[in-house]
Design a protein around this motif. Structure first.
Motif, PDB file in Angstrom:
ATOM      1  N   VAL A   1      11.980  15.928  -1.044  1.00  0.00           N
ATOM      2  CA  VAL A   1      12.026  17.181  -0.782  1.00  0.00           C
ATOM      3  C   VAL A   1      10.122  17.253  -0.736  1.00  0.00           C
ATOM      4  O   VAL A   1       9.341  16.547  -1.268  1.00  0.00           O
ATOM      5  CB  VAL A   1      11.197  17.583  -2.161  1.00  0.00           C
ATOM      6  CG1 VAL A   1      10.379  19.256  -2.951  1.00  0.00           C
ATOM      7  CG2 VAL A   1      13.238  17.556  -3.247  1.00  0.00           C
TER       8      VAL A   1
ATOM      9  N   PRO B   1      13.814  24.251  -4.095  1.00  0.00           N
ATOM     10  CA  PRO B   1      13.729  24.041  -2.692  1.00  0.00           C
ATOM     11  C   PRO B   1      14.812  24.462  -1.639  1.00  0.00           C
ATOM     12  O   PRO B   1      16.158  24.663  -2.069  1.00  0.00           O
ATOM     13  CB  PRO B   1      13.762  22.385  -2.223  1.00  0.00           C
ATOM     14  CG  PRO B   1      13.855  22.475  -3.570  1.00  0.00           C
ATOM     15  CD  PRO B   1      14.263  23.658  -4.909  1.00  0.00           C
TER      16      PRO B   1
ATOM     17  N   LEU C   1       8.277  25.159  -0.289  1.00  0.00           N
ATOM     18  CA  LEU C   1       8.496  23.542  -1.311  1.00  0.00           C
ATOM     19  C   LEU C   1      10.344  23.342   0.115  1.00  0.00           C
ATOM     20  O   LEU C   1      10.715  24.742  -0.020  1.00  0.00           O
ATOM     21  CB  LEU C   1       8.759  23.378  -2.279  1.00  0.00           C
ATOM     22  CG  LEU C   1       9.245  22.196  -3.015  1.00  0.00           C
ATOM     23  CD1 LEU C   1       7.622  21.626  -2.713  1.00  0.00           C
ATOM     24  CD2 LEU C   1       9.571  23.068  -4.231  1.00  0.00           C
TER      25      LEU C   1
END
Length: 263
Positions: free
Chosen positions: A6, A45, A76
């Motif tokens: 991530v 995300p 993100l």
């Protein structure tokens, strides 16, 4: 870049999915989501995979569009290492989990997967966790006349009713029956009786009998009917029966029935 992490990525380096599985997101929905993102940021995300020096979206297309509208420069993202089959599975999960997904949109998604990736209904069934009977039933919706497709999409017409109404070939007659079904909340069993009477009357060259039966049915108190899972006929509760069977065997029976219908 390492995979399955991530990280924040420049939004200009992210591309929409090359083959989105859903109709174009509604502008109003995107604006509402953009306002939320401005307040709280992106909580979940966006799922992407690396494609040369850029990234392509697997899941989170709406969040991406909303982030652009909100003016974000970075978003993100979860970067995953996934082959084509896994990417398609993730896209399916993203789209089919939406609460506002209509039966027509669901059917279109299945058809796109079959057309673009040459998946069979059996493969789809395994990936999405739906029975083959369910998927085949959704695909049949795509064969409906356009007027019935719209009503099913809008949630104004039950799916089973739409299949019966589709048996009426004349658009004007079908429209008349459809309006009565929606306005008076006509049961499936009553509708089947109307259409059967109409067909019989058409063979005899007269629609008077069919109209008489339809008007009589409209004047009678509504009776609740239930659809048989095997023959798909409609019966009052006193004509139904039940027996103990596990869910696995019930699913196998329905899938065998669906397979037999499509052979």
């Amino acid at each position: 870049m390492p995979q399955d992490i991530v990280v924040e990525i420049d939004i200009d380096k992210i591309d929409p999915p090359s083959s989105p599985l859903r109709v174009q997101p509604d502008d109003e929905d995107i604006s509402l989501l953009a306002n939320s993102i401005q307040q709280t940021g992106i909580i979940n995300p966006i799922v992407v995979f690396q494609k040369n020096e850029r990234y392509e979206i697997i899941a989170g297309h709406r969040r991406y569009l909303a982030a652009k509208e909100a003016g974000l420069e970075k978003v993100l993202c979860r970067v995953v290492d996934a082959d084509e089959k896994k990417r398609v599975g993730m896209m399916l999960a993203e789209n089919l989990s939406r609460k506002d997904l209509s039966p027509m949109e669901e059917a279109s998604i299945y058809q796109e997967i079959i057309d673009q990736w040459k998946w069979s209904v059996k493969q789809l069934s395994r990936v999405v966790g739906k029975s083959r009977a369910h998927i085949n039933k959704r695909l049949e919706l795509l064969q409906l006349p356009d007027d019935l497709k719209l009503l099913v999409h809008e949630g104004r017409l039950p799916i089973e009713h739409s299949f019966v109404l589709a048996e009426i070939e004349d658009p004007a007659t079908r429209d008349q029956y459809t309006r009565d079904v929606i306005k008076r909340k006509v049961s499936l069993a009553t509708l089947k009786e109307w259409v059967a009477s109409l067909k019989a009357a058409q063979v005899m060259g007269s629609s008077i009998q069919a109209e008489a039966i339809r008007e009589e049915a409209l004047s009678q108190p509504r009776k609740t009917y239930y659809t048989c899972a095997i023959c798909e006929g409609a019966f009052p509760i006193e004509k139904m029966t039940n027996f103990l069977i596990c869910k696995g065997c019930a699913l196998k029976i329905l899938e065998a029935k669906a397979d037999g219908k499509n052979t």
